[in-house]
Scaffold this active site. Structure first.
Site, short mmCIF file in Angstrom:
data_model
loop_
_atom_site.label_atom_id
_atom_site.label_comp_id
_atom_site.label_asym_id
_atom_site.label_seq_id
_atom_site.Cartn_x
_atom_site.Cartn_y
_atom_site.Cartn_z
CB CYS A 144 -0.92 -0.03 1.21
SG CYS A 144 -0.09 -0.47 2.75
CG HIS A 224 -0.17 3.43 6.04
ND1 HIS A 224 -0.01 2.74 7.23
CD2 HIS A 224 -0.27 2.47 5.09
CE1 HIS A 224 0.00 1.44 6.99
NE2 HIS A 224 -0.16 1.24 5.70
#
Ligand SMILES: NC(=O)c1ccc[n+]([C@@H]2O[C@H](COP(=O)([O-])OP(=O)(O)OC[C@H]3O[C@@H](n4cnc5c(N)ncnc54)[C@H](O)[C@@H]3O)[C@@H](O)[C@H]2O)c1
Length: 344
Positions: A144, A224
């Protein structure tokens, strides 16, 4: 070439696998033949409810599934005999051991970012290297964080603006469904090594990228946050940098001025928009805080770790099978089918 839909299997129906399975179903040129896993609880029962044929990845799992009332369509070998390509979303270490099985079955395979580049010898982010994946028997969709780095720095690089980039990554502690048994609380943990692995990983796709990443793990469970300082090749304006991001796919703009002030605001917005599981497939880049001073640019963006790699997996299916040779067309088919946007 195929004159029919591509037949796809998903092995590992977890955070990534279940999303990829749904995304395959949404594509006009693909058919989900089945999903395989080793669990027999609520996680795989959802696949049954969705009408996905469920296969047992290992023999003992089949027994447990039958005992739990799950109609088992067959073994992983049975599933592999029915497909052109398998997306492997099993955990680290499990996945690597599967490559030879897929090769022996003559099935193309896509691995995830938990695996090493050396497993497949090719790592994938559609906007940068779709063409070099064409016809290969296997590739790895990068993690990711790496996907977001390649999308954004790739965008700056292709517009001739990127000299070097330094990024700080504030990572989520664990995925929400696992927060009863893993993750940290009430602290922030800096990673032991600088650079963290994401910068070097991005170089598996853009080898000459001048990038250094520093990562810390924080105590939240979803998404994140990346904060970047980028040296540009020349003095530029905010619009130059924004235009470079606008010219690339899968970067969407968030605005604090519109109340999207933090990771949780974006997640709420995704849910309110009715996106499946509240997913954000795009890099969510804060437009209003992006700043450019001379030849330096600074910006923050959000990475929805559970979803950002899903469109890349779909493009990887088209690239490996060669059903679409034009990466730009594949990206647009995927994005249209899923409903990606440029602005929120
Ligand atoms: N979770 C994320 O945010 C994220 C983001 C990007 C990439 N990835 C990568 O995707 C891969 C999968 O991660 P995940 O988060 O989806 O994991 P997960 O634990 O949510 O899912 C893994 C699934 O595989 C199943 N499984 C375990 N052993 C198996 C076996 N032998 N055969 C078949 N299935 C088996 C598990 O039951 C589970 O359903 C990893 O490489 C990970 O690094 C994860």
């Amino acid at each position: 070439m195929f004159d029919r839909k591509i037949h796809v299997a998903v092995n590992g129906y977890g955070v990534i696998g279940k999303r990829v399975a749904d995304a395959v179903v949404a594509q006009e040129d693909m058919e989900l033949v089945g999903v395989a896993d080793v669990v027999s609880d609520w996680r795989i029962k959802v696949a049954v409810q969705k009408g996905y044929p469920v296969y047992a990845s290992i023999l003992e799992a089949g027994e447990a599934m039958r005992l739990a009332g799950i109609p088992v369509a067959g073994s992983l070998d049975d599933l592999l005999s029915r497909v052109d390509v398998v997306v492997d979303a099993t955990p680290k270490k499990v996945a690597a051991a599967n490559l030879e099985k897929y090769r022996a079955a003559g099935v193309k395979s896509i691995f995830q970012g938990g695996e090493k580049h050396s497993l497949t010898g090719h790592s994938f982010v559609a906007q940068v290297n779709y063409t070099s994946a064409l016809g290969r028997d296997t590739t790895r969709v990068v993690s990711c964080n790496t996907t977001s780095i390649v999308r954004t720095l790739g965008a700056l690089k292709s517009s001739g603006l990127l000299k070097r980039a330094r990024g700080v990554l504030v990572r989520r502690a664990t995925d929400p469904w696992e927060s009863d048994h893993s993750g940290i609380m009430n602290t922030v943990v800096p990673e032991k090594n600088i650079p963290s692995h994401q910068g070097p990983d991005a170089q598996t796709i853009i080898p000459d990228l001048d990038v250094i990443t520093i990562a810390v793990v924080a105590a939240h469970t979803n998404c994140h946050l990346h904060s970047w300082s980028v040296e540009l090749t020349r003095a530029a304006t905010r619009d130059d940098v924004l235009d470079a991001f606008r010219a690339a796919p899968r970067i969407a703009f968030l605005r604090a001025s519109d109340g999207i002030v933090a990771l949780n605001s974006t997640l709420e917005l995704m849910s309110d928009l009715g996106r499946p599981r509240g997913d954000l497939w795009e890099v969510g880049l804060w437009e209003d805080s992006l700043a450019v001073y001379g030849n330096e640019a600074f910006y923050n963006y959000q990475v929805y770790n559970q979803a950002i790699v899903v469109p890349e997996n779909i493009d990887a299916i088209r690239a490996l099978t060669g059903i679409e040779v034009d990466g730009t067309l594949s990206i647009s088919k995927t994005d249209q089918a899923l409903g990606l946007v440029r602005n929120f």
